[in-house]
Design an enzyme around this catalytic site. Structure first.
Site, PDB file in Angstrom:
ATOM      1  N   ASN A 243      -7.057 -22.897 -16.421  1.00 45.37           N
ATOM      2  CA  ASN A 243      -7.243 -23.782 -15.042  1.00 45.37           C
ATOM      3  C   ASN A 243      -5.457 -23.766 -14.157  1.00 45.37           C
ATOM      4  OD1 ASN A 243      -7.160 -27.814 -14.377  1.00 45.37           O
ATOM      5  ND2 ASN A 243      -8.187 -25.957 -13.345  1.00 45.37           N
TER       6      ASN A 243
ATOM      7  N   CYS B 280      -4.106 -34.830 -11.175  1.00 43.20           N
ATOM      8  CA  CYS B 280      -4.503 -32.933 -11.604  1.00 43.20           C
ATOM      9  C   CYS B 280      -3.296 -33.024 -13.054  1.00 43.20           C
ATOM     10  CB  CYS B 280      -4.080 -32.131 -11.349  1.00 43.20           C
ATOM     11  SG  CYS B 280      -4.664 -30.793 -11.887  1.00 43.20           S
TER      12      CYS B 280
ATOM     13  N   ASN C  59      -3.576 -30.817 -15.706  1.00 44.69           N
ATOM     14  CA  ASN C  59      -3.234 -29.654 -16.277  1.00 44.69           C
ATOM     15  C   ASN C  59      -1.955 -29.046 -14.762  1.00 44.69           C
ATOM     16  OD1 ASN C  59      -4.333 -28.993 -18.453  1.00 44.69           O
ATOM     17  ND2 ASN C  59      -6.188 -28.290 -17.252  1.00 44.69           N
TER      18      ASN C  59
ATOM     19  N   GLU D  60     -15.438 -30.422 -11.665  1.00 38.52           N
ATOM     20  CA  GLU D  60     -14.612 -30.682 -11.415  1.00 38.52           C
ATOM     21  C   GLU D  60     -14.735 -31.419  -9.345  1.00 38.52           C
ATOM     22  OE1 GLU D  60     -10.150 -30.701 -11.750  1.00 38.52           O
ATOM     23  OE2 GLU D  60     -10.372 -28.759 -13.653  1.00 38.52           O
TER      24      GLU D  60
ATOM     25  N   CYS E 216      -9.875 -29.389 -17.656  1.00 43.28           N
ATOM     26  CA  CYS E 216      -9.356 -29.899 -17.194  1.00 43.28           C
ATOM     27  C   CYS E 216      -8.596 -31.286 -18.289  1.00 43.28           C
ATOM     28  CB  CYS E 216     -10.473 -30.897 -16.077  1.00 43.28           C
ATOM     29  SG  CYS E 216     -10.360 -31.950 -15.595  1.00 43.28           S
ATOM     30  N   GLY E 217      -7.386 -31.109 -17.464  1.00 41.36           N
ATOM     31  CA  GLY E 217      -6.524 -31.857 -18.087  1.00 41.36           C
ATOM     32  C   GLY E 217      -6.872 -34.405 -18.409  1.00 41.36           C
TER      33      GLY E 217
END
Length: 260
Positions: A13, A74, A76, A189, A199-200
């Site tokens: 990412n 977000c 990451n 996303e 995607c964190g």
């Protein structure tokens, strides 16, 4: 004007990081941010992040999706800005910083692993064929038998734009159970409008959702994403999830200057 940028990635990412403590970057220029994130006409990234001064914490994180619009949290990107702040000597090994969903604590180890505390989760919607929760960003979670065979962009976009979530939409995650404490996740996303390699907030949501629906009893969960592996830990207090941490690498890729 030439602007200095730094490129970071967290399990694939990737983000453009800019030191905006002197407020020189034209942050309201949506088209510029979109162009910088474009992989053909710009630097290329899933998002752009500004590091700014904050009165009550070490710094402020301002995050934009690749469509140029400011977005929700977000995970990451949060891990990458912690590594960036360390590179700038804004912090040492621990920090508290401000993001769009409030303050976050984080620590970074010598080998570049960042542990980022995420928001507590108190509300989880469980339907017959999906789970929905917010981990700083909204996430729709669907269980699948084989995550590699899922047409993520096609199905993800259908759910993202469905009447279920209205104009704001939702991120969409597809989760495969591998063991009691290991899951595979792929994510569509919103704002990127495509699948990302990781995607964190999505894997955080997936880990909590799997615990909530009884697919795992573990409070330390590993998640395989297209760009590598992340870990999520938490405490469960009744139906509330606290001390939620997203753990994984945040890697500096390169730096440069671009004319804007």
């Amino acid at each position: 004007m030439n602007i200095q940028f730094f490129k970071y990635q967290g399990t694939g990412n990737d983000f453009i990081l800019i030191d905006n403590r002197y407020e020189l970057f034209p942050k309201n220029n949506t088209k510029l941010i979109e162009k910088l994130c474009d992989r053909r006409f710009g630097i290329g990234a899933d998002g752009l992040i500004l590091l700014e001064n904050d009165k009550f914490s070490d710094f402020r994180m301002v995050y934009y999706n690749s469509d140029g619009n400011e977005s929700s949290m977000c995970g990451n990107g949060g891990r990458c800005i912690v590594a960036f702040a360390k590179q700038l000597n804004v912090i040492e090994n621990e920090t508290t910083f401000m993001a769009v969903d409030g303050d976050h604590y984080a620590k970074i180890s010598a080998d570049g692993i960042v542990s980022l505390q995420m928001k507590n989760v108190e509300e989880i919607k469980m339907a017959s064929d999906y789970v929905f929760l917010n981990t700083g960003s909204p996430h729709h979670i669907t269980l699948v038998d084989e995550v590699k065979s899922v047409p993520v962009k096609e199905i993800g976009s259908q759910i993202r734009y469905s009447d279920l979530y209205g104009k704001a939409g939702s991120n969409v995650n597809f989760v495969e159970v591998i063991t009691d404490s290991l899951f595979a996740v792929r994510t569509y996303e919103r704002g990127v409008e495509d699948e990302t390699l990781s995607c964190g907030t999505g894997v955080t949501a997936a880990a909590i959702a799997m615990n909530a629906i009884g697919k795992t009893t573990s409070t330390e969960i590993s998640l395989l994403v297209e760009g590598g592996e992340l870990k999520v830990t938490f405490k469960k207090e009744g139906k509330k999830y606290t001390e939620v941490f997203l753990i994984g690498p945040a890697t500096f890729v390169y730096e440069g200057k671009i004319q804007i």
